[in-house]
Each structure stands twice: as C-alpha cells, then as structure tokens.
Design an enzyme around this catalytic site. Sequence first.
Site, PDB file in Angstrom:
ATOM      1  N   LYS A   6       0.833  -1.181   0.000  1.00 27.90           N
ATOM      2  CA  LYS A   6       0.000   0.000   0.000  1.00 27.90           C
ATOM      3  C   LYS A   6       0.883   1.251   0.000  1.00 27.90           C
ATOM      4  O   LYS A   6       2.049   1.137   0.409  1.00 27.90           O
ATOM      5  CB  LYS A   6      -0.930  -0.003   1.207  1.00 27.90           C
ATOM      6  CG  LYS A   6      -0.193   0.173   2.554  1.00 27.90           C
ATOM      7  CD  LYS A   6      -1.111   0.596   3.621  1.00 27.90           C
ATOM      8  CE  LYS A   6      -0.991   2.036   3.957  1.00 27.90           C
ATOM      9  NZ  LYS A   6       0.104   2.362   4.901  1.00 27.90           N
ATOM     10  N   HIS A  62      -0.380  -5.417   5.479  1.00 26.20           N
ATOM     11  CA  HIS A  62       0.361  -6.252   6.424  1.00 26.20           C
ATOM     12  C   HIS A  62      -0.454  -6.610   7.654  1.00 26.20           C
ATOM     13  O   HIS A  62      -0.139  -7.559   8.361  1.00 26.20           O
ATOM     14  CB  HIS A  62       1.727  -5.642   6.782  1.00 26.20           C
ATOM     15  CG  HIS A  62       1.672  -4.523   7.760  1.00 26.20           C
ATOM     16  ND1 HIS A  62       1.343  -3.241   7.418  1.00 26.20           N
ATOM     17  CD2 HIS A  62       1.903  -4.497   9.093  1.00 26.20           C
ATOM     18  CE1 HIS A  62       1.390  -2.478   8.501  1.00 26.20           C
ATOM     19  NE2 HIS A  62       1.733  -3.208   9.529  1.00 26.20           N
ATOM     20  N   GLU A 105      -1.138   4.577  18.062  1.00 25.97           N
ATOM     21  CA  GLU A 105       0.327   4.577  17.957  1.00 25.97           C
ATOM     22  C   GLU A 105       0.896   5.706  18.807  1.00 25.97           C
ATOM     23  O   GLU A 105       0.276   6.771  18.924  1.00 25.97           O
ATOM     24  CB  GLU A 105       0.756   4.783  16.509  1.00 25.97           C
ATOM     25  CG  GLU A 105       0.293   3.680  15.582  1.00 25.97           C
ATOM     26  CD  GLU A 105       0.863   3.846  14.186  1.00 25.97           C
ATOM     27  OE1 GLU A 105       1.870   3.191  13.905  1.00 25.97           O
ATOM     28  OE2 GLU A 105       0.321   4.646  13.404  1.00 25.97           O
ATOM     29  N   HIS A 152      -5.851  -0.897   6.543  1.00 26.09           N
ATOM     30  CA  HIS A 152      -5.817  -1.761   7.731  1.00 26.09           C
ATOM     31  C   HIS A 152      -7.147  -1.786   8.495  1.00 26.09           C
ATOM     32  O   HIS A 152      -7.653  -2.838   8.845  1.00 26.09           O
ATOM     33  CB  HIS A 152      -4.724  -1.317   8.706  1.00 26.09           C
ATOM     34  CG  HIS A 152      -3.385  -1.119   8.069  1.00 26.09           C
ATOM     35  ND1 HIS A 152      -2.901  -1.931   7.081  1.00 26.09           N
ATOM     36  CD2 HIS A 152      -2.414  -0.195   8.284  1.00 26.09           C
ATOM     37  CE1 HIS A 152      -1.688  -1.521   6.722  1.00 26.09           C
ATOM     38  NE2 HIS A 152      -1.375  -0.465   7.435  1.00 26.09           N
ATOM     39  N   LYS A 199      -1.676   9.018  15.535  1.00 25.11           N
ATOM     40  CA  LYS A 199      -0.264   9.077  15.911  1.00 25.11           C
ATOM     41  C   LYS A 199      -0.171   9.880  17.210  1.00 25.11           C
ATOM     42  O   LYS A 199      -1.019  10.732  17.485  1.00 25.11           O
ATOM     43  CB  LYS A 199       0.547   9.823  14.841  1.00 25.11           C
ATOM     44  CG  LYS A 199       0.415   9.246  13.439  1.00 25.11           C
ATOM     45  CD  LYS A 199       1.349   8.083  13.218  1.00 25.11           C
ATOM     46  CE  LYS A 199       1.295   7.582  11.791  1.00 25.11           C
ATOM     47  NZ  LYS A 199       1.748   6.196  11.663  1.00 25.11           N
TER      48      LYS A 199
HETATM   49  C1  BG6 Z   1       1.648   1.423   8.024  1.00 24.44           C
HETATM   50  C2  BG6 Z   1       1.449   2.908   8.093  1.00 24.44           C
HETATM   51  O1  BG6 Z   1       0.889   0.883   6.986  1.00 24.44           O
HETATM   52  O2  BG6 Z   1       1.246   0.841   9.256  1.00 24.44           O
HETATM   53  C3  BG6 Z   1       2.203   3.494   9.257  1.00 24.44           C
HETATM   54  O3  BG6 Z   1       1.891   3.505   6.886  1.00 24.44           O
HETATM   55  C4  BG6 Z   1       1.849   2.788  10.544  1.00 24.44           C
HETATM   56  O4  BG6 Z   1       1.941   4.887   9.372  1.00 24.44           O
HETATM   57  C5  BG6 Z   1       1.979   1.285  10.380  1.00 24.44           C
HETATM   58  O5  BG6 Z   1       2.718   3.243  11.559  1.00 24.44           O
HETATM   59  C6  BG6 Z   1       1.466   0.557  11.596  1.00 24.44           C
HETATM   60  O6  BG6 Z   1       1.789  -0.795  11.502  1.00 24.44           O
HETATM   61  P1  BG6 Z   1       2.006  -1.686  12.801  1.00 24.44           P
HETATM   62  O7  BG6 Z   1       2.222  -3.060  12.272  1.00 24.44           O
HETATM   63  O8  BG6 Z   1       3.188  -1.106  13.520  1.00 24.44           O
HETATM   64  O9  BG6 Z   1       0.759  -1.545  13.598  1.00 24.44           O
END
Ligand code: BG6
Length: 489
Positions: free
Chosen positions: A147, A177, A215, A239, A338
């Site tokens: 993405k 992911h 986050e 996501h 964030k």
């Molecule tokens: C990514 C985003 O797809 O996912 C990021 O671009 C984000 O901004 C990240 O921090 C979060 O992934 P995870 O696996 O750390 O929750």
Amino acid sequence: MASKIIKVDPFDLVVFGGTGDLAYRKLYSSLYHREKIHQFTDPTRIIGVSRREMSREEFQRSVRDALGKYGEGHDSEAVETFLGRIYYQSLDATGERGWSDLKKLLGDEDRIRAYYLATSPDLFAPIAERIGEEELATPRSRIIVEKPIGHDAASAAAINDALGAVFLEKNIFRIDHYLGKESVQNLMALRFANALFEPLWNSAHIDHVQITVAETLGVGGRGAYYDNSGAIRDMVQNHMLQLLCLVAMEPPSSLEADALRDEKLKVLKSLTPINDSNISAFTVRGQYRAGFAEGAPAASYLNDIEQEVSDTETFVAMKVGVANWRWAGVPFYMRTGKRLPQRFSEIVVGFKRVPHAIFDAGSDGIPANRLVIRVQPDEGIKLWVMIKEPGPGGMRLQHVPLDMSFAKTFATPAPEAYERLLMDALRGNAALFMRRDEVEAAWRFIDPIREAWAHSGEPPRPYAAGTWGPAASIALIERDGRTWNEEYE
Ligand code: BG6
C-alpha cells in the site's frame, strides 16, 4: 502441537527498492527467519534491485548488517546459506540501464518468480509495464505491491489497470500487512472454528463494535509521504477497513482466496456512505500539537514535517454503519492516531446488556459482556463476563476477563506479518491479499469523506501529543451512551 514446515519450491524473488528501508527492516529479516527453519529449496535466489551501483558482495554485506541491526544472529550457518542466495542488480526502473542484465541474471529457467515492488507507489505502473515489455513476466511470475494503491479510487484503478495489463489478477498480491498478523488471522479462527459466537454475532446481541489502532510514534522522517496521506488514507482505507471486514463479513464457504474476498467485498459495499450530509456527525479528525509522548517532550506535527501549515489529519475517529441484515443499527466506532498515549490495536465487540437486572448493580446497571481481541501487543483474547465476588456480604458482582493470552499459551512468539505474507505470495495463495475490487471499493467509501472534509473548510482539531485525540472523538461515542474501551489489563 509441533509446527509444520512446508517447503517452498525454488523461486527467484526480485526486490525492487532492494536497498530501501522496508527491504532492510522487514523483508530480508522475514526471509531469513524462513531460511532458519529450512523452508527454502535450492536454487532459491533473492535479487535486490535498486538504482544504486553496488557489487553483489557489497549488497550481501549490507544485508548481513541489516540482519544484525534488526536483531538477527550474525554468524550462524543459516546466515551464510541465506547470504548465498542474495544477488544484486543495479537498474534504473524508469530508464534503460540494467534491464538487460536483470534479464540475463534471471535466465529462462521455469521457476517461480516474484517481483516485490518495495518502491514508491508511483513506480508500480512503470515497473509493471517494463516487466511486460522486457518479457520478464513468465506464466509462473507474480507481482507483490505494498500500500498505498493509489490515493483515491481513480488513481487506484489506474495502477490496477497497469498491473492487470501484465499480470493476471490471481498473480497480483496487494499487501495489507495487518492481514499477515497472527492475531488478525485468529479473529477468523475465533469466528469460524467455534460454534459459540456465530449465533450471537448480529444486531440482536451485539450493541456495537470498536476498532482502535493507536500509535505513540509521530510521523518521524516520513513527513513528505504522510502529509499527502493523513490517517484516513494511511490507516483507515486499508488496515482498519480490513479489520472491520473480518468482523462483519458473512462466513465464507471456504478459505479459498476468492470465497473470503467475495465476503469482504460485500461488507465494503454495505458501508453507509459518509459525505457532506453527515460528515460532522460521523467523523472527527485531529492533528497533534506539541505535548509529551513516549516519556519525553514531543514536537507538534507541523514541527515534525517542517511546515508552517497543514490540514492533514494525524488522528481520525469515525462512526460507521454496515447496512445489511446482520448489522443494521450496530455502529462500528473506529479510531486511529499518531502520538497517542499508548501503542495498541484492538477490536472490541460490545454485547447487549442483560434485558432485566435481578441484582443490585448500582446506577450504572450491570456492565455488558465484551469480547476484546488484542491485535498487538500482548496478543490475545479476553471475554469480559460478570461473576459473583467470592465471600460473604451479599451478591456483589464483578466484571472479570476470561483471559486467553497467546504469548502465555504458545511458546513460540508470533512471526512477523511479512513472513507469512511472503510465503503465501510465493506459494500463490492470495487469501490474505486484497483483490482489485476490494481496494477500489474501500476508496469509494473513503473519497467522499475526504471531499466532505475539504468542503467543510474546517481544519483538523488540535490535540496535545500524548493524549487520546480531540475531545470530540470521546464525544462521538459518548453521546450514544457508550465509551471507548479502557478495560484490558
Ligand atoms: C503502516 C502505516 O501501513 O502501518 C504506518 O503507513 C503505521 O503509518 C503502520 O505506523 C502501523 O503498523 P504496525 O504493524 O506497527 O501496527
């Protein structure tokens, strides 16, 4: 149960963007983990491709360093075997240089070939086209892309057209992911390998659903990308909507890729549109200001991206409806941001309260059951139930969790999402990847929201770094008589 290692047929994995952050940070270490458990079959090769001039040895050294830096062993036999698979080709993705050498390196053996585009998305279409022109897409070739697939429905369609001109849809692997995370797959196990939940999984018994992806990090060095994206495109379009789909979809007839994706698509198409008419009732967006995060003073978003002004949101909370028979009237509250106080992702399924209270539970009544699926960290599932507090003193009730911690139950830690996804792509199993129509349907839900924000002329609401976002996001759920989940520990 002992884990089962299923070998993968020999493959050539060509990583465009092979010297980039994603490749060094995630891809090589994920592949190395699979090397360690002897999943690869000779003569498997991993070919890093990037513009940079570098010898094979230099590249191997850089991969060795990355394995060390990201916590992998340095001199085990597996590292040497793994590095033996590593090749390098310097190439100009949009120019002439390097393509014929890549062709020579790949040769014409009939082997699985996977092109991983760990590049900026504006290179997806040109690289795919070029792979086609150079006749590098063999019948056993696949393409894997990250993405963001576009920045709206139209640009996503253009990328998908370009990929589709060279590769069949079944050979295009669009990574989200989150779908590679163990606990996300566990959500499917929970729903479809237990008879217990399905009868309750509907508007008759479920009051609402919450999805939080919080986050603590700011946008760090990713300002240039992030400022053109914002939380809704960076996290919600992909996501979070995927998580929502897995909660809301009908049971698929099998785990076959299209069976699963057909059901997710139906959910995306059932989302109640959010547009100019309801934007302020259903969404709240925010942008972090200076504050205190991760135990230290934290700068503002504008400071982080080194700009004077920006209307990009770093936080979004939404109330989403799924307009179908199962979910009519059940709100799905979602929030992501964030610089929030904690890093965690979770899905909370809030059940309805008991219809009639025979116990004295005070003015708040008896709390409802909640099923909390902790995606990360401390992966696990908790089902909050009411019990009687032991001992004398009448019927005193307590809300306690039935606790299933994956870490405590299983000795081996969950593998990195990319490990699973890479292996699935190499095997040709597309179940955990997004199909073209899913991506575009998700954009069709998101585009009107972004347009409505633009029409409203209202900037994102400020929130201090290290807080739970703008107060309006608390009000979004509390005016419906509900609260964001605070019970996990
Ligand atoms: C990514 C985003 O797809 O996912 C990021 O671009 C984000 O901004 C990240 O921090 C979060 O992934 P995870 O696996 O750390 O929750």
